[in-house]
Design a protein around this motif. Sequence first.
Motif, mmCIF file in Angstrom:
data_model
loop_
_atom_site.group_PDB
_atom_site.id
_atom_site.type_symbol
_atom_site.label_atom_id
_atom_site.label_comp_id
_atom_site.label_asym_id
_atom_site.label_seq_id
_atom_site.Cartn_x
_atom_site.Cartn_y
_atom_site.Cartn_z
ATOM 1 N N GLU A 14 -40.933 36.398 -1.903
ATOM 2 C CA GLU A 14 -41.932 35.495 -2.340
ATOM 3 C C GLU A 14 -43.271 35.878 -2.099
ATOM 4 O OE1 GLU A 14 -42.950 30.702 -1.426
ATOM 5 O OE2 GLU A 14 -41.804 31.938 -0.113
ATOM 6 N N ARG A 35 -52.314 22.277 -1.485
ATOM 7 C CA ARG A 35 -51.047 21.709 -1.528
ATOM 8 C C ARG A 35 -50.075 22.143 -0.431
ATOM 9 N NH1 ARG A 35 -48.796 22.011 -7.407
ATOM 10 N NH2 ARG A 35 -47.002 21.994 -5.898
ATOM 11 N N SER A 36 -49.211 21.467 -0.051
ATOM 12 C CA SER A 36 -48.395 21.973 1.001
ATOM 13 C C SER A 36 -47.528 23.155 0.682
ATOM 14 C CB SER A 36 -47.402 20.750 1.590
ATOM 15 O OG SER A 36 -46.331 21.096 2.270
ATOM 16 N N GLY A 37 -47.504 24.138 1.314
ATOM 17 C CA GLY A 37 -46.830 25.349 0.771
ATOM 18 C C GLY A 37 -47.718 26.231 -0.010
ATOM 19 N N GLY A 39 -49.817 28.221 1.088
ATOM 20 C CA GLY A 39 -50.383 29.523 1.846
ATOM 21 C C GLY A 39 -51.441 29.348 2.751
ATOM 22 N N LYS A 40 -52.123 27.954 3.087
ATOM 23 C CA LYS A 40 -53.022 27.764 3.789
ATOM 24 C C LYS A 40 -52.906 28.320 5.491
ATOM 25 C CE LYS A 40 -52.927 23.447 3.401
ATOM 26 N NZ LYS A 40 -51.597 23.548 2.473
ATOM 27 N N SER A 42 -50.681 30.437 6.004
ATOM 28 C CA SER A 42 -50.511 32.159 6.227
ATOM 29 C C SER A 42 -51.921 32.722 6.111
ATOM 30 C CB SER A 42 -49.678 32.193 4.913
ATOM 31 O OG SER A 42 -48.441 31.885 5.052
HETATM 32 N N1 LIG Z 1 -42.370 33.060 8.281
HETATM 33 C C1 LIG Z 1 -42.242 32.715 7.219
HETATM 34 N N2 LIG Z 1 -40.924 33.180 6.458
HETATM 35 C C2 LIG Z 1 -40.778 32.962 5.113
HETATM 36 N N3 LIG Z 1 -41.583 32.116 4.308
HETATM 37 C C3 LIG Z 1 -42.498 31.650 4.873
HETATM 38 C C4 LIG Z 1 -42.708 31.785 6.390
HETATM 39 N N4 LIG Z 1 -44.024 31.219 6.424
HETATM 40 C C5 LIG Z 1 -44.170 30.600 5.508
HETATM 41 N N5 LIG Z 1 -43.625 30.782 4.319
HETATM 42 C C6 LIG Z 1 -43.442 30.182 2.970
HETATM 43 O O1 LIG Z 1 -44.816 30.717 2.393
HETATM 44 C C7 LIG Z 1 -45.341 29.576 1.642
HETATM 45 C C8 LIG Z 1 -46.729 29.137 2.147
HETATM 46 O O2 LIG Z 1 -46.445 28.629 3.509
HETATM 47 P P1 LIG Z 1 -47.810 28.144 4.492
HETATM 48 O O3 LIG Z 1 -48.859 29.231 4.494
HETATM 49 O O4 LIG Z 1 -47.089 27.631 5.681
HETATM 50 O O5 LIG Z 1 -48.302 26.785 3.603
HETATM 51 P P2 LIG Z 1 -49.259 25.957 3.984
HETATM 52 O O6 LIG Z 1 -50.072 26.133 5.257
HETATM 53 O O7 LIG Z 1 -50.435 25.663 2.766
HETATM 54 O O8 LIG Z 1 -48.382 24.503 3.932
HETATM 55 C C9 LIG Z 1 -44.261 28.533 1.805
HETATM 56 O O9 LIG Z 1 -43.556 28.655 0.763
HETATM 57 C C10 LIG Z 1 -43.523 28.831 3.009
HETATM 58 O O10 LIG Z 1 -42.174 28.287 2.899
#
Ligand SMILES: Nc1ncnc2c1ncn2[C@@H]1O[C@H](COP(=O)(O)OP(=O)(O)O)[C@@H](O)[C@H]1O
Length: 218
Positions: A14, A35-37, A39-40, A42
């Motif tokens: 992904e 939106r939630s998910g 990548g903020k 990250s």
């Molecule tokens: N350690 C991880 N392993 C696998 N997928 C991850 C991990 N961290 C985040 N994700 C995925 O990456 C995407 C972005 O996550 P994240 O950065 O937490 O978004 P946000 O903070 O905007 O909600 C989501 O689909 C999440 O499931």
Amino acid sequence: MIQVSQVTKRYGGETVLHNVDFHLETGDFAMLQGRSGSGKSSLLKLLYREIDADEGTIRFRQIPIGQTLKHVLRREIGIVFQSFQLIEQKTVFENIALAGKAVGRPMAEIETEAMRLLDRVGLRNKKDAFPGTLSGGQQQRAAIVRALLNKPSLLLADEPTGNLDKETAADILQLLKELHEEEEMTMLIVTHDDLLLTQQQAKIWTVEDGKVHEQAIT
Ligand SMILES: Nc1ncnc2c1ncn2[C@@H]1O[C@H](COP(=O)(O)OP(=O)(O)O)[C@@H](O)[C@H]1O
Ligand SMILES: [Mg+2]
């Protein structure tokens, strides 16, 4: 201060961030929404090197962060989380002091600075209290003091108001805005509360479909 160039981040198959360009100027007060998910978190983790990019470069003060020692980065970057992340068995002061000890500062200096900041956020009388006895807003204030203790040049906050009611959330955001001026640091705050966004004069960045773009100032 921070320059993200053509950064791609994948988890397994992904792709969460794709060839992202993003930057923070020294002194910026910036909001990151999406939106939630999207990548903020990250993106923030990439900035403080909790995770590494698969492609592209991130520079902190012109230097690629891969070449910056992690403990230097940890001192330069303060972090605040949605869930406060205070240690329940330690008092407010002990929680805050840990940040100073981690970078080897003398206790006298830690005490002076901790008390100055606790005073500033209205928590001086709670310094010996345990986190569980504080309100959410008070816990977040303690966590903010911990993040600021080592005078970071950059403060990252990942949904710092996410666990708070609307009124307390507005107070915390206002506090961060004031500290941005008073303590002279660059701030990047993740929030998805549009109402709070519009009340602040901030640079607004949006994460969407793997890209990060800056909203034109209206
Ligand atoms: N350690 C991880 N392993 C696998 N997928 C991850 C991990 N961290 C985040 N994700 C995925 O990456 C995407 C972005 O996550 P994240 O950065 O937490 O978004 P946000 O903070 O905007 O909600 C989501 O689909 C999440 O499931
Ligand atoms: Mg997140």
